[in-house]
Design a protein around this motif. Structure first.
Motif, PDB file in Angstrom:
ATOM      1  N   ARG A   3     -40.476 -18.465  23.591  1.00 18.13           N
ATOM      2  CA  ARG A   3     -39.452 -17.468  23.262  1.00 18.13           C
ATOM      3  C   ARG A   3     -38.071 -18.094  23.302  1.00 18.13           C
ATOM      4  NH1 ARG A   3     -41.112 -11.685  25.716  1.00 18.13           N
ATOM      5  NH2 ARG A   3     -43.332 -11.857  25.323  1.00 18.13           N
ATOM      6  N   VAL A   4     -37.224 -17.637  22.403  1.00 18.93           N
ATOM      7  CA  VAL A   4     -35.839 -18.088  22.368  1.00 18.93           C
ATOM      8  C   VAL A   4     -34.949 -16.870  22.528  1.00 18.93           C
ATOM      9  CG1 VAL A   4     -34.039 -19.143  20.957  1.00 18.93           C
ATOM     10  CG2 VAL A   4     -36.364 -20.039  20.878  1.00 18.93           C
ATOM     11  N   PRO A  53     -27.525 -19.317  21.660  1.00 19.76           N
ATOM     12  CA  PRO A  53     -27.639 -19.912  20.330  1.00 19.76           C
ATOM     13  C   PRO A  53     -27.907 -18.820  19.297  1.00 19.76           C
ATOM     14  CG  PRO A  53     -29.721 -20.138  21.469  1.00 19.76           C
ATOM     15  CD  PRO A  53     -28.732 -19.529  22.458  1.00 19.76           C
ATOM     16  N   PHE A  54     -27.845 -19.179  18.043  1.00 21.01           N
ATOM     17  CA  PHE A  54     -28.220 -18.262  16.962  1.00 21.01           C
ATOM     18  C   PHE A  54     -29.742 -18.307  16.846  1.00 21.01           C
ATOM     19  CE2 PHE A  54     -24.052 -20.029  15.814  1.00 21.01           C
ATOM     20  CZ  PHE A  54     -23.308 -18.859  15.911  1.00 21.01           C
ATOM     21  N   GLN A  76     -34.880 -18.730  10.925  1.00 15.75           N
ATOM     22  CA  GLN A  76     -34.089 -19.389  11.947  1.00 15.75           C
ATOM     23  C   GLN A  76     -32.906 -20.009  11.230  1.00 15.75           C
ATOM     24  OE1 GLN A  76     -36.848 -22.040  13.912  1.00 15.75           O
ATOM     25  NE2 GLN A  76     -37.183 -20.506  15.506  1.00 15.75           N
ATOM     26  N   PRO A  77     -31.704 -19.711  11.672  1.00 18.91           N
ATOM     27  CA  PRO A  77     -30.522 -20.221  10.983  1.00 18.91           C
ATOM     28  C   PRO A  77     -30.447 -21.747  11.023  1.00 18.91           C
ATOM     29  CG  PRO A  77     -29.911 -18.668  12.717  1.00 18.91           C
ATOM     30  CD  PRO A  77     -31.367 -18.914  12.835  1.00 18.91           C
ATOM     31  N   CYS A  82     -24.295 -19.736  10.648  1.00 16.00           N
ATOM     32  CA  CYS A  82     -23.753 -18.560  11.329  1.00 16.00           C
ATOM     33  C   CYS A  82     -22.550 -18.927  12.191  1.00 16.00           C
ATOM     34  CB  CYS A  82     -24.810 -17.956  12.247  1.00 16.00           C
ATOM     35  SG  CYS A  82     -26.297 -17.380  11.424  1.00 16.00           S
ATOM     36  N   THR A  83     -21.706 -17.936  12.384  1.00 17.55           N
ATOM     37  CA  THR A  83     -20.690 -17.989  13.426  1.00 17.55           C
ATOM     38  C   THR A  83     -20.908 -16.746  14.280  1.00 17.55           C
ATOM     39  OG1 THR A  83     -19.017 -16.665  12.285  1.00 17.55           O
ATOM     40  CG2 THR A  83     -19.062 -19.048  11.796  1.00 17.55           C
ATOM     41  N   HIS A  84     -20.349 -16.714  15.462  1.00 19.77           N
ATOM     42  CA  HIS A  84     -20.547 -15.533  16.299  1.00 19.77           C
ATOM     43  C   HIS A  84     -19.832 -14.307  15.735  1.00 19.77           C
ATOM     44  CE1 HIS A  84     -23.175 -17.136  19.304  1.00 19.77           C
ATOM     45  NE2 HIS A  84     -22.403 -18.202  19.441  1.00 19.77           N
ATOM     46  N   ALA A  85     -18.929 -14.485  14.795  1.00 14.54           N
ATOM     47  CA  ALA A  85     -18.336 -13.340  14.097  1.00 14.54           C
ATOM     48  C   ALA A  85     -19.373 -12.664  13.199  1.00 14.54           C
ATOM     49  CB  ALA A  85     -17.136 -13.785  13.272  1.00 14.54           C
TER      50      ALA A  85
END
Length: 130
Positions: A3-4, A53-54, A76-77, A82-85
């Motif tokens: 799991r992540v 993480p993403f 999975q990116p 991705c950015t956290h925005a």
């Protein structure tokens, strides 16, 4: 266990629009009945987001008919995708569980019947669909 723990990002507006069904599925999978709030983080990132993480992107659970997010489509990116925005902020509520031919109306704070031939698929957070 493989799991992540991480955030879910919506890279495009299409990802975000599709994602409402994903939110319904994720809330249900976590034991809640409906989505209270679904938004993209934008400029409202929280410090805790940067500690994760993403984990997923391009998540598509249709209109939320799945019982588990593991039965949804997602990726999975890749690094830099991705950015956290782009993170999705999801708030789930327990609320009442409405019958399949009803949906939960947040303004009335009650289950409301769908028109004949329509269903909410038992998801109290979505409007009726045919």
């Amino acid at each position: 266990n493989g799991r992540v723990r991480g955030t879910v990002c919506a890279v495009t507006d299409d990802d975000f629009a599709i994602g409402k069904g994903s939110g319904i599925t994720m809330c249900r999978d976590a034991g809640y009945n409906y989505v209270w709030q679904w938004s993209r983080a934008g400029n409202t990132t929280w410090p805790i987001q940067h500690t994760f993480p993403f984990a997923l992107s391009h998540m598509d659970c249709g209109r939320g008919g799945q019982n588990s997010f593991q039965s949804c489509e997602y990726y999975q990116p890749l690094p830099g995708d991705c950015t956290h925005a782009d993170d999705i902020l999801l708030s789930c509520e327990v609320g009442p569980r409405c019958p399949a031919d009803h949906f939960y109306n947040n303004q009335l704070e009650a289950c409301q019947a769908c028109p004949p031939g329509a269903s909410s698929r038992g998801n109290s957070s979505v409007a009726c669909e045919c």
